[in-house]
Design a protein around this motif. Structure first.
Motif, mmCIF file in Angstrom:
data_model
loop_
_atom_site.group_PDB
_atom_site.id
_atom_site.type_symbol
_atom_site.label_atom_id
_atom_site.label_comp_id
_atom_site.label_asym_id
_atom_site.label_seq_id
_atom_site.Cartn_x
_atom_site.Cartn_y
_atom_site.Cartn_z
ATOM 1 N N ALA A 101 1.035 -1.092 0.046
ATOM 2 C CA ALA A 101 0.029 -0.182 0.113
ATOM 3 C C ALA A 101 0.812 1.116 0.057
ATOM 4 C CB ALA A 101 -0.819 0.046 1.278
ATOM 5 N N GLU A 102 1.888 1.250 0.744
ATOM 6 C CA GLU A 102 2.744 2.368 0.866
ATOM 7 C C GLU A 102 3.629 2.588 -0.579
ATOM 8 O OE1 GLU A 102 5.040 5.625 2.104
ATOM 9 O OE2 GLU A 102 3.584 4.476 3.095
ATOM 10 N N ALA A 113 -4.115 3.453 -2.077
ATOM 11 C CA ALA A 113 -3.465 2.976 -0.963
ATOM 12 C C ALA A 113 -4.351 3.028 0.395
ATOM 13 C CB ALA A 113 -2.074 3.777 -0.768
ATOM 14 N N ARG A 137 -2.726 8.134 6.237
ATOM 15 C CA ARG A 137 -3.064 8.410 4.876
ATOM 16 C C ARG A 137 -4.180 9.455 4.789
ATOM 17 N NH1 ARG A 137 0.092 5.446 2.289
ATOM 18 N NH2 ARG A 137 1.096 3.469 3.309
#
Length: 298
Positions: A101-102, A113, A137
């Motif tokens: 996801a990063e 992400a 996020r």
């Protein structure tokens, strides 16, 4: 330190005797020499690969760790290959999914992400780690209020978690709500009064709202708890200088330099405060005026 070296020596002996992926990983985490540590980590990866399916969870963790190190070294293609291997090895591993996801976010797909982390949260609804990832996020996307709501819930469940409190305070500062950030910092000091970091955080937010006296008081308390911390004394000096208390600033900066001499920026700052220090600075960089005058002008 001697204790650290002893621990590394014991880990090295254990790895030689056991020859397992875990023993090599332990050595990699303990060895302060980055080259030796990386070699040990690579050895751990090779051993975990040889263990077959039974070693998949550990192998995935090792591959993510090695991927992060390779990326730090600028080995982007190799880092990506290792992360892809980690996903093939353990596709449902939380650490692997978070690393992917990063990568999505860094590749320019922050919403994807965020959606991935949201899907993980639905699978692991009680995970505080994933909740913090959601908050981080959203913060990065400028959705600060949403992030603060998540962090507020986490702080209620984990009031002594300094990381959650710090993230909340950063979000509040983004919104110009310094008074609320200070209130959280004061609560942290109440909960963990013996931790220097609590007082340093309070000083930071007191300074952000313009109360230099309160900021200095908080840093002085941090110095009482950690008298040999050079960074604390340096910050006390900077705060004193901002408040116009030059003698106190000089005293604190000199103490920081006594504790850690290799701070060229701080020495230059001291030179702006103290004529004697300025003379020291010139002595460290001697100039031959006759030689300088002899240089032909272009």
């Amino acid at each position: 330190s001697r204790e650290d070296r002893s621990a590394v020596d014991r880990a090295r002996e254990a790895d030689a005797a056991l020859g397992t992926a875990r023993s090599a990983y332990l050595l990699a985490t303990l060895d302060p020499d980055q080259n030796n540590s990386r070699v040990a980590l690579q050895r751990a990866v090779e051993r975990a690969r040889a263990e077959g399916p039974g070693g998949a969870p550990l192998l995935a963790t090792l591959l993510v760790e090695l991927s992060l190190r390779d990326r730090y070294l600028g080995l982007e293609s190799r880092a990506r290959a290792l992360l892809d291997e980690a996903f093939r090895t353990a596709p449902d591993d939380v650490i692997v999914e978070l690393a992917l996801a990063e990568r999505l976010a860094e590749d320019g797909f922050p919403l994807a992400a965020l959606a991935w982390v949201g899907d993980m949260q639905r699978r692991y609804p009680d995970s505080a780690i994933l909740a913090r990832q959601q908050a981080e996020r959203r913060m990065n996307l400028g959705r600060t209020e949403e992030a603060l709501q998540i962090l507020g819930s986490l702080q209620g469940a984990q009031p002594t978690d300094l990381g959650v409190a710090a993230e909340m305070q950063d979000g509040l500062l983004r919104l110009g709500r310094a008074d609320e950030a200070v209130a959280i910092a004061r609560e942290r000091v109440r909960l963990v009064p013996g931790l220097p970091e609590s007082h340093r955080a309070l000083a930071r937010f007191e300074e952000a709202r313009g109360d230099l006296a309160a900021a200095r008081a908080a840093m002085l308390r941090a110095a009482e708890l950690a008298p040999h911390d050079a960074d604390i004394h340096a910050q006390i000096g900077r705060l004193a200088a901002r408040a116009g208390d030059v003698p106190a600033a000089i005293q604190s900066v000199r103490r920081s330099l006594e504790l850690r001499p290799q701070q060229p920026d701080l020495r230059d700052f001291l030179a702006t405060l103290d004529q004697g220090a300025r003379d020291d600075l010139l002595a460290r960089y001697p100039v031959d005026l006759e030689e300088l005058a002899a240089v032909p002008t272009p």
